[in-house]
Design a protein around this motif. Sequence first.
Motif, PDB file in Angstrom:
ATOM      1  N   PHE A 381      44.177  37.777  34.665  1.00 42.66           N
ATOM      2  CA  PHE A 381      44.605  38.345  33.741  1.00 42.66           C
ATOM      3  C   PHE A 381      44.514  39.767  33.457  1.00 42.66           C
ATOM      4  CE2 PHE A 381      41.405  39.440  29.638  1.00 42.66           C
ATOM      5  CZ  PHE A 381      42.572  38.944  28.554  1.00 42.66           C
ATOM      6  N   ASP A 382      45.172  40.320  32.783  1.00 40.60           N
ATOM      7  CA  ASP A 382      45.213  41.269  32.745  1.00 40.60           C
ATOM      8  C   ASP A 382      44.877  42.539  31.997  1.00 40.60           C
ATOM      9  OD1 ASP A 382      46.158  43.774  32.458  1.00 40.60           O
ATOM     10  OD2 ASP A 382      48.260  43.673  32.728  1.00 40.60           O
ATOM     11  N   PRO A 383      43.912  42.940  31.737  1.00 45.12           N
ATOM     12  CA  PRO A 383      42.886  43.494  30.159  1.00 45.12           C
ATOM     13  C   PRO A 383      42.967  44.071  29.823  1.00 45.12           C
ATOM     14  CG  PRO A 383      41.371  43.653  32.826  1.00 45.12           C
ATOM     15  CD  PRO A 383      42.780  42.821  33.090  1.00 45.12           C
ATOM     16  N   ASP A 384      44.200  44.955  30.249  1.00 46.12           N
ATOM     17  CA  ASP A 384      44.393  45.910  29.688  1.00 46.12           C
ATOM     18  C   ASP A 384      45.899  46.608  28.932  1.00 46.12           C
ATOM     19  OD1 ASP A 384      42.524  47.365  30.774  1.00 46.12           O
ATOM     20  OD2 ASP A 384      43.638  47.259  32.483  1.00 46.12           O
ATOM     21  N   ALA A 385      46.112  45.094  29.504  1.00 45.12           N
ATOM     22  CA  ALA A 385      47.764  44.579  28.776  1.00 45.12           C
ATOM     23  C   ALA A 385      47.783  44.602  27.197  1.00 45.12           C
ATOM     24  CB  ALA A 385      48.189  44.114  29.013  1.00 45.12           C
ATOM     25  N   GLY A 386      48.691  45.075  26.021  1.00 44.59           N
ATOM     26  CA  GLY A 386      48.346  44.884  24.707  1.00 44.59           C
ATOM     27  C   GLY A 386      49.679  44.074  24.405  1.00 44.59           C
TER      28      GLY A 386
END
Length: 437
Positions: A381-386
């Motif tokens: 999971f990429d928590p910073d990608a919007g």
Amino acid sequence: MSDVYDLVVRSRRAVTPEGERPAAVAVRDGRIAEVGAYDDALPARETADLGDLPLLPGLVDTHVHVNEPGRTHWEGFASATRAAAAGGVTAIVDMPLNSLPPTVSVAALETKRRAAEGRCHVDVAFWGGAIPGNLADLRPLHEAGVIGVKCFLSPSGVDEFPALDREGLRAALAEVASFDGLLIAHAEDPGLLAEPAGPTYADFLRSRPQDAERRAVEQVVELAAETGARAHIVHVSAAACLEPLRRAQRDGVRVTAETCPHYLTLSAEEVRGPAYKCCPPIREAANRDALWGALAEGVLIGVVSDHSPSTPDLKVPDFAAAWGGISSLQLGLPAVWTAARERGHGLADVVRWMAAGPARLAGLPYKGVIREGADADLVAFDPDAGFTVDVAALHHRNPVSPYDGHALTGVVRSTWLRGVPVDFATPRGRLLEGASR
């Protein structure tokens, strides 16, 4: 080759029961065989090094209306489970209504299982149903492997799944208590509901007041205490329910409750159209704040989608007539994470609410957790990608969702089901039974 693992996934931010930490997760035969240090030498046929990308356990969504068979044009096992996997959900529990037949007997459960067999991209378990006249079916459903049974205390929206009155609820709870099963309830008091006075969202919201939820919750609490049964309140939307739940839990009543992403991330003030309609309704922003507080406190033990899709033609502009249901199975994780991070919560909190809590409710201790012996259901999971939600690009069957056009943060990069990457072409999901592997 017996000392070689099938897969090792490394991450400096693995979310384990102890919190975030660097770890190497070793997989053998579909289960987690070892959780070691990030730099441990663990020989494997395949290795994935995520670096600083977080590794989460697969989420568990215990509130999904798949609708197959019978209303498969609304949703189906193939499309729903693709959406689940794309959203980091590796196990779902299918609700007993909106399919035809509803899952209110063992024969209907077998029909449901035949419809699901070979079509699922994640693991699937099933709720049974408690309706007037099927009291004698509840124990056989339990013995046949349902997770528990669901009832409505107000009209469900479909004629084939009628609501229980007070005496019907008492009888169902007493029967469930006799085999230590679980009853889950849609809690709204029909005596406090009304037909909307007009077509607007404000009219709809006034027709389903907070007190309707509160009074129904108090009834479930009272009868659960009387019978000793385990009970669970689904999709709590109203802050007025929280004090009765808090008091019951403090008094030792066996009652738990959940809420949903849309109650935590949307508000009545921003409703733009019928894609936002659900029952109970999305309420005001101040009410939403109280739900977040109850999650942090533990009064609410989980966040699950209540994915309840329909065809677009049923979402008519008149809020009194539109179908009530939110489609969000693929978007729950980024929606909740976007709001949780803004409120100071971390990934460990989200995992507790969306993986560990629902798995515990469903009696699936080998799901929703990164630990030795658990299924190797993992999510990069990429928590910073919007990203901006494009409803046409989602996997669920019909392009309807209130999140269309919303900017969210957090992208699922990979999903493993029992150590095998989900490829959206080959269904590898299994059908689960309560308290079983």
